[in-house]
Write a protein that holds these residues in place. Sequence first.
Motif, PDB file in Angstrom:
ATOM      1  N   SER A 160       0.851  -1.067  -0.078  1.00 35.15           N
ATOM      2  CA  SER A 160      -0.063   0.009  -0.057  1.00 35.15           C
ATOM      3  C   SER A 160       0.753   1.041   0.053  1.00 35.15           C
ATOM      4  CB  SER A 160      -1.071  -0.008   1.368  1.00 35.15           C
ATOM      5  OG  SER A 160      -1.749   1.145   1.299  1.00 35.15           O
ATOM      6  N   ALA A 161       0.663   2.019  -0.859  1.00 38.91           N
ATOM      7  CA  ALA A 161       1.306   3.325  -0.966  1.00 38.91           C
ATOM      8  C   ALA A 161       0.827   4.442   0.379  1.00 38.91           C
ATOM      9  CB  ALA A 161       1.032   4.155  -2.203  1.00 38.91           C
ATOM     10  N   GLU A 162       1.751   5.119   0.741  1.00 43.36           N
ATOM     11  CA  GLU A 162       1.403   5.891   1.778  1.00 43.36           C
ATOM     12  C   GLU A 162       0.794   7.294   1.338  1.00 43.36           C
ATOM     13  OE1 GLU A 162       5.278   6.912   3.712  1.00 43.36           O
ATOM     14  OE2 GLU A 162       5.446   4.888   4.326  1.00 43.36           O
ATOM     15  N   ILE A 163      -0.275   7.723   1.986  1.00 38.61           N
ATOM     16  CA  ILE A 163      -1.011   8.754   1.683  1.00 38.61           C
ATOM     17  C   ILE A 163      -0.589  10.058   2.609  1.00 38.61           C
ATOM     18  CG2 ILE A 163      -3.259   9.954   1.521  1.00 38.61           C
ATOM     19  CD1 ILE A 163      -4.221   7.087   0.786  1.00 38.61           C
ATOM     20  N   SER A 164      -0.152  11.195   2.534  1.00 36.56           N
ATOM     21  CA  SER A 164       0.402  12.210   3.333  1.00 36.56           C
ATOM     22  C   SER A 164      -0.829  12.949   3.923  1.00 36.56           C
ATOM     23  CB  SER A 164       1.423  13.001   2.686  1.00 36.56           C
ATOM     24  OG  SER A 164       2.617  12.337   2.420  1.00 36.56           O
ATOM     25  N   VAL A 165      -0.818  13.166   5.104  1.00 41.95           N
ATOM     26  CA  VAL A 165      -2.109  13.776   5.628  1.00 41.95           C
ATOM     27  C   VAL A 165      -1.318  14.873   6.652  1.00 41.95           C
ATOM     28  CG1 VAL A 165      -4.213  13.846   6.948  1.00 41.95           C
ATOM     29  CG2 VAL A 165      -3.830  12.047   5.098  1.00 41.95           C
ATOM     30  N   PHE A 166      -1.722  16.272   6.434  1.00 39.02           N
ATOM     31  CA  PHE A 166      -1.284  17.181   7.758  1.00 39.02           C
ATOM     32  C   PHE A 166      -2.588  17.356   8.346  1.00 39.02           C
ATOM     33  CE2 PHE A 166       1.432  17.483   3.964  1.00 39.02           C
ATOM     34  CZ  PHE A 166       2.780  17.397   4.696  1.00 39.02           C
ATOM     35  N   VAL A 167      -2.420  17.658   9.626  1.00 42.13           N
ATOM     36  CA  VAL A 167      -3.256  18.079  10.752  1.00 42.13           C
ATOM     37  C   VAL A 167      -2.864  19.127  11.560  1.00 42.13           C
ATOM     38  CG1 VAL A 167      -2.725  16.137  12.192  1.00 42.13           C
ATOM     39  CG2 VAL A 167      -5.152  17.076  12.450  1.00 42.13           C
ATOM     40  N   LYS A 168      -3.569  20.126  11.828  1.00 49.65           N
ATOM     41  CA  LYS A 168      -3.209  21.037  12.608  1.00 49.65           C
ATOM     42  C   LYS A 168      -3.194  20.455  14.194  1.00 49.65           C
ATOM     43  CE  LYS A 168      -5.705  24.686  13.457  1.00 49.65           C
ATOM     44  NZ  LYS A 168      -6.511  26.006  12.999  1.00 49.65           N
ATOM     45  N   THR A 169      -2.164  21.052  15.035  1.00 47.61           N
ATOM     46  CA  THR A 169      -2.218  20.562  16.591  1.00 47.61           C
ATOM     47  C   THR A 169      -3.286  20.834  17.174  1.00 47.61           C
ATOM     48  OG1 THR A 169       0.125  21.255  16.454  1.00 47.61           O
ATOM     49  CG2 THR A 169      -0.780  20.937  18.601  1.00 47.61           C
ATOM     50  N   GLY A 170      -3.949  20.000  17.622  1.00 47.53           N
ATOM     51  CA  GLY A 170      -5.343  19.929  18.697  1.00 47.53           C
ATOM     52  C   GLY A 170      -6.438  19.890  17.606  1.00 47.53           C
ATOM     53  N   ASP A 171      -6.511  19.457  16.341  1.00 48.14           N
ATOM     54  CA  ASP A 171      -7.550  19.095  15.502  1.00 48.14           C
ATOM     55  C   ASP A 171      -7.584  17.711  15.417  1.00 48.14           C
ATOM     56  OD1 ASP A 171      -8.144  21.703  15.323  1.00 48.14           O
ATOM     57  OD2 ASP A 171      -7.417  21.911  13.212  1.00 48.14           O
ATOM     58  N   SER A 172      -8.904  17.252  14.540  1.00 51.77           N
ATOM     59  CA  SER A 172      -9.065  15.951  14.248  1.00 51.77           C
ATOM     60  C   SER A 172      -8.923  15.627  13.126  1.00 51.77           C
ATOM     61  CB  SER A 172     -10.392  15.587  14.747  1.00 51.77           C
ATOM     62  OG  SER A 172     -10.917  15.669  16.108  1.00 51.77           O
ATOM     63  N   VAL A 173      -8.429  14.145  12.774  1.00 53.64           N
ATOM     64  CA  VAL A 173      -8.273  13.671  11.394  1.00 53.64           C
ATOM     65  C   VAL A 173      -8.996  12.406  11.086  1.00 53.64           C
ATOM     66  CG1 VAL A 173      -6.239  12.631  12.253  1.00 53.64           C
ATOM     67  CG2 VAL A 173      -6.457  13.134   9.647  1.00 53.64           C
ATOM     68  N   GLN A 174      -9.815  12.558   9.859  1.00 54.80           N
ATOM     69  CA  GLN A 174     -10.273  11.090   9.572  1.00 54.80           C
ATOM     70  C   GLN A 174      -9.589  10.409   8.430  1.00 54.80           C
ATOM     71  OE1 GLN A 174     -14.507  11.500   8.837  1.00 54.80           O
ATOM     72  NE2 GLN A 174     -14.330  10.069   7.050  1.00 54.80           N
ATOM     73  N   LEU A 175      -9.304   9.328   8.778  1.00 55.24           N
ATOM     74  CA  LEU A 175      -8.584   8.085   7.875  1.00 55.24           C
ATOM     75  C   LEU A 175      -9.552   7.366   7.200  1.00 55.24           C
ATOM     76  CD1 LEU A 175      -5.370   7.316  10.233  1.00 55.24           C
ATOM     77  CD2 LEU A 175      -5.837   9.207   8.546  1.00 55.24           C
ATOM     78  N   ASP A 176      -9.769   7.408   6.025  1.00 56.87           N
ATOM     79  CA  ASP A 176     -10.685   6.692   4.974  1.00 56.87           C
ATOM     80  C   ASP A 176     -10.299   5.305   4.472  1.00 56.87           C
ATOM     81  OD1 ASP A 176     -12.811   8.309   5.893  1.00 56.87           O
ATOM     82  OD2 ASP A 176     -12.347   9.833   4.328  1.00 56.87           O
ATOM     83  N   ILE A 177     -11.354   4.591   4.203  1.00 58.51           N
ATOM     84  CA  ILE A 177     -10.736   3.254   3.295  1.00 58.51           C
ATOM     85  C   ILE A 177     -11.735   3.134   2.300  1.00 58.51           C
ATOM     86  CG2 ILE A 177     -10.874   0.517   3.488  1.00 58.51           C
ATOM     87  CD1 ILE A 177     -10.176   0.481   6.376  1.00 58.51           C
TER      88      ILE A 177
END
Length: 326
Positions: A21-38
């Motif tokens: 699986s290739a890596e998907i780069s995701v940036f998130v701001k400190t204190g925020d939330s991030v959603q990882l999808d399939i």
Amino acid sequence: MAVHHLLVFLLSLLTFKTGFSAEISVFVKTGDSVQLDIQTQELPEFDVLSWTNDKSENIVRYISATKEVKPHNSYKDRVDFNDETFSLTLKNMQKTDTGLYTARASGESEKNIVTYKVSVIDAVDAPVLTVNSNWSSSDSCTVNFTCRAHDLMINSSYQNNRCSPQEVTSQINTLILNCSEESIICNHSNPVSWKKYRINITQLCVNNKEHNKGDDETKALLQFWPYILVAVCLFLAIALFLAFLYSKCKKGAQEEGSRVHAQVEAQEMQKNNSDGHTNDIPEQVQDQTQEQTGDNRPNTIYCTVGQHQKPAVPLETIYSVVCKQP
């Protein structure tokens, strides 16, 4: 375009056949939330689906048969798992949460479905725009300015209502400079935030024109400064001279008044003393004195006594001589 679709097809084929699986780069701001999808259409049959981090910790495990969700103790209050889309939401992300997050399906075999490279970064700081303005003519404004943010800097100039747009980057930070007929804009951004600084160029040019006009007036005033200084010195000299004359006249008047007052007191004292001594001398003494001197002017004795002259012979002795029988 055909080459791009071909690369996507080969990557998908490689993922299903080899589990890569290739890596998907995701940036998130400190204190925020991030959603990882399939992508569910790419999800094979599985018994257990798990999300793991690069520390090999199972953040959450989903058992297909019982539809049971088991979160890791350290992520218990920080994750949300969707049992329909199998997406994972991480909350209150900190910089220590930066790393790889992988969705893995376990059944007849284990396959990595997708891997995310999550980077937790801070929001950008506001850029700083430093302006130095000069007037090249009465109707033209030339502005030299510097746009600075983080470790990035742009030097440029505004002339004839325009400037050349510029952009510089450093890793994940970007600094962009733009100009319009009314303003200069400096924009600082990264993948999670952006901030800008704007200056009204029209108002800036007007302010600088007034400032330069004030400088001209100041220079004109400085040309007359020597004359003003001479006038002030002359005025001070006259004032000091008049003060000296006033003080001298006042002192003379005081001395004259004191002298007159002393003379008046002396005359009054002389008169009082003269009257007193004349009354104290017996009439016989006065008559005898006149007979001896042959002078009927008692003023001589009167004046002598009045001037406080001490008699050569005591008064008692004179009295005795006068009263002695011839």
